[in-house]
Design an enzyme around this catalytic site. Structure first.
Site, PDB file in Angstrom:
ATOM      1  N   SER A 149      -9.762  34.128  36.398  1.00 20.48           N
ATOM      2  CA  SER A 149     -10.855  34.912  36.966  1.00 20.48           C
ATOM      3  C   SER A 149     -12.120  34.050  37.050  1.00 20.48           C
ATOM      4  O   SER A 149     -12.077  32.973  37.642  1.00 20.48           O
ATOM      5  CB  SER A 149     -11.062  36.171  36.123  1.00 20.48           C
ATOM      6  OG  SER A 149     -12.045  37.009  36.690  1.00 20.48           O
ATOM      7  N   ARG A 218     -18.849  49.094  33.834  1.00 17.98           N
ATOM      8  CA  ARG A 218     -17.494  48.874  33.346  1.00 17.98           C
ATOM      9  C   ARG A 218     -16.466  49.654  34.162  1.00 17.98           C
ATOM     10  O   ARG A 218     -15.408  49.134  34.510  1.00 17.98           O
ATOM     11  CB  ARG A 218     -17.395  49.256  31.865  1.00 17.98           C
ATOM     12  CG  ARG A 218     -16.039  48.994  31.250  1.00 17.98           C
ATOM     13  CD  ARG A 218     -15.633  47.542  31.393  1.00 17.98           C
ATOM     14  NE  ARG A 218     -14.449  47.203  30.624  1.00 17.98           N
ATOM     15  CZ  ARG A 218     -13.891  46.004  30.623  1.00 17.98           C
ATOM     16  NH1 ARG A 218     -14.396  45.013  31.348  1.00 17.98           N
ATOM     17  NH2 ARG A 218     -12.818  45.762  29.916  1.00 17.98           N
ATOM     18  N   ASP A 316      -4.644  41.948  44.218  1.00 17.93           N
ATOM     19  CA  ASP A 316      -6.002  41.680  43.729  1.00 17.93           C
ATOM     20  C   ASP A 316      -7.000  41.851  44.872  1.00 17.93           C
ATOM     21  O   ASP A 316      -6.905  41.156  45.878  1.00 17.93           O
ATOM     22  CB  ASP A 316      -6.048  40.248  43.183  1.00 17.93           C
ATOM     23  CG  ASP A 316      -7.343  39.920  42.446  1.00 17.93           C
ATOM     24  OD1 ASP A 316      -8.351  40.609  42.661  1.00 17.93           O
ATOM     25  OD2 ASP A 316      -7.328  38.957  41.655  1.00 17.93           O
ATOM     26  N   HIS A 349      -6.329  42.502  40.037  1.00 17.32           N
ATOM     27  CA  HIS A 349      -6.978  41.338  39.407  1.00 17.32           C
ATOM     28  C   HIS A 349      -6.607  41.208  37.931  1.00 17.32           C
ATOM     29  O   HIS A 349      -6.510  40.107  37.403  1.00 17.32           O
ATOM     30  CB  HIS A 349      -8.495  41.471  39.558  1.00 17.32           C
ATOM     31  CG  HIS A 349      -9.244  40.288  39.055  1.00 17.32           C
ATOM     32  ND1 HIS A 349      -9.098  39.031  39.600  1.00 17.32           N
ATOM     33  CD2 HIS A 349     -10.130  40.144  38.034  1.00 17.32           C
ATOM     34  CE1 HIS A 349      -9.877  38.179  38.939  1.00 17.32           C
ATOM     35  NE2 HIS A 349     -10.505  38.826  37.987  1.00 17.32           N
TER      36      HIS A 349
END
EC number: 2.3.1.-
Lengths: 370, 370
Positions: A149, A218, A316, A349
């Site tokens: 990432s 989040r 992703d 992801h």
């Protein structure tokens, strides 16, 4: 803010002053790391792991800290990253709040928290910090640098700025530059934090923590880290146990909402909001093309590495596989034996953190052949 | 809150009391609409348009209101929905704030705004409101009902609950049930509004409007309404004019951020936050399978319509084309001549509002053949 630094995490001091790419210098900075396995006499069996935005350096359990790490299934004796063979170092990114110096650290010049007085953090600075740790541990040349990432960006910056620092590279769900969809998502996450009155231009404390903003940030992260496909199978339209379990108006009703809620609860107050803002922004800025007249493949082609594997999940949406394909193509142009693998993981992801059946063999196969 | 009701919008009173699906009844409710073209003597040339969450009834300009409507390119003389041939009705959804009764309306029982005292609004209620308008306008049987996005749900509910109300149906970027990714996105949009202290359990006014929450909700909408592919080509990594145009910490820097900002500014204070919450939730609840033992295809197969077209953009992540394919399959099972078309529009869910080169001919071709 309460710090959550894993017990086995250690530190290496950065040179002081430590120049930062976008201006300013750091005094008394340090970078946190953990290690597994043993560096051999030839010092040629070292693997460096650079991480995503939120993980700490505790990638896996060890004698010093038997609690499972964030990549426990991937790292250990006999595991895909086999610590029986490799000496593995995982660094916590500069600017983070998990042991490395960042906005939540004390500024030695004032004795107070840096907060927004911390200089801009770029991916290149994080890479320079990781390079310093590598050298201080007596490693001239890494066998491999693995980045996930944001860490995929850090690894590329490391290879670009420190030629010869690694023989091989595994780039997992990473990219050579930020594209507008991911910039938009991160910008909105930051805005949610900034709009929380408790953020207060970075001057919060435990009593006035920007919890609402961090919750939104989040949850938006979790929504974009996963994939619709996975959720269709996992949650469907299943409701929580009672018909209207949450008495709040517009409260939780579906399992998928409760799942997001759980993620938010586990995250807020365990990550420093200012650190989040700094590292989030560092990703938007990153563009390897910047160092190559605007051409990202040219930027990648200037990297010298012998072998590389760029892989990711086809679901992703944040770091789409086209970006890993681009990495393999660019590194190949630079002379590397570079391969791209797009995995059919449904988890988006986040797949590298959960789909070990696919990511495990891919990484193991590459490392075993080194 | 200041109301923004287009000048040509008219109203039809609902039966009073008007029973709501999830409980409660509405007294003195009304549904807003606009029309274009002329109903013929046989009363068989009427098309009903049901809309997404935010649009009003002003789909296109008219003598009574020459300002362009939200579907101006699609609707008018000689346009894909040709008002030279068709008598077109567009209704504003029950629960909205653009003329139809909703949480921002005055409760005749108290003389005060309903706010959260408004009964739950379901897609089925919106459909019943639209059916009532249709009948009150003297239309026994619509030539076609066209629904976009949330309107695609409304149209299906209308066809299901009012058998024979339409001979044909065009479902654009709609779905027969909400799936967890879109539920998660909408849940987070609602949470952003609810977490804004100014929302105050629905008791805001112009001076204490939940602007932050609405900004986040709208930006998250725009992010998921569009596609990464489109933005790569449209914005790339282009920065705003000056290097650091926004002096706020972590302020705007990239064009894509400025684009989101523009969308947010045009939306907040022009839509009632409580209406937004109500209609957003109505989509989560919608599931045609509910009426057919849990099988969505069975639910669709119970709809009687002669011809149908379900179409959408292959880049839509909120109402993915698989959902339009499902609609065509289910309606076919019910005996309709139903076709699915997945268009290559790069603009995601919003494509029907901008990609007229693709959506125009598809809709025109279907209507011309009726």
């Amino acid at each position: 803010m309460t710090e959550f630094i894993p017990p086995a995490t250690r530190w290496i001091d950065l040179p002081s002053p430590f120049p930062m790419k976008r201006g300013g210098t750091l005094h008394g900075g340090r970078v946190a790391y953990e290690t597994w396995g043993t560096l051999n006499d030839a010092r040629d069996n070292a693997i460096l792991i650079v991480t995503g935005l939120s993980p700490d350096a505790h990638a896996a359990s060890s004698d010093a800290d038997p609690t499972p790490g964030w990549w426990e299934a991937m790292l250990g004796p006999g595991k895909p990253i086999d610590t029986g063979r490799w000496f593995v170092v995982c660094v916590n990114s500069l600017g983070s709040c998990k042991g490395s110096t960042g906005p939540a650290s004390i500024d030695p010049a004032t004795g107070k928290l840096y907060r927004l007085e911390f200089p801009d953090v770029s991916i290149e600075d994080i890479a320079d910090g990781a390079a310093h740790v590598t050298r201080e541990l007596g490693i001239e040349r890494l066998a491999c640098v693995i980045g996930n990432s944001m860490g995929g960006m850090t690894a590329l910056a490391l290879l670009f700025r420190h030629p010869g620092i690694a023989r091989a590279h595994v780039n997992i769900s990473g990219s050579a530059r930020a594209l507008p969809f991911s910039i938009a998502v991160r910008s909105l996450q930051r805005e949610a934090i900034r709009l929380d009155p408790n953020w207060n231009e970075g001057r919060y404390d435990d009593a006035t923590y920007p919890e609402s903003g961090m919750r939104i940030a989040r949850k938006l992260g979790v929504i974009t880290y996963r994939s619709a496909l996975e959720w269709d199978g996992r949650f469907g339209r299943v409701r929580l146990d009672s018909d209207r379990p949450d008495e709040e108006p517009f409260g939780l009703e579906f399992q998928v909402e409760s799942y997001l809620e759980g993620h938010a609860r586990r995250f807020v107050r365990r990550y420093d909001p200012n650190s989040y803002l700094y590292l989030s922004r560092s990703m938007d800025w990153f563009d390897l093309a910047e160092h190559a007249g605007g051409d990202v493949l040219d930027g990648l082609a200037r990297i010298r590495v012998e072998r590389a594997l760029a892989l990711g999940a086809r679901t992703d949406i944040l770091f789409p596989v086209e970006q890993q394909e681009e990495i393999a193509e660019g590194l190949s142009r630079g002379g590397a034996d570079a391969r791209f693998v797009g995995l059919e993981s449904p988890q988006g992801h986040d797949a590298f953190l959960v789909d070990f059946d696919r990511f495990g063999p891919a990484v193991r196969g590459f490392l075993d052949a080194l």
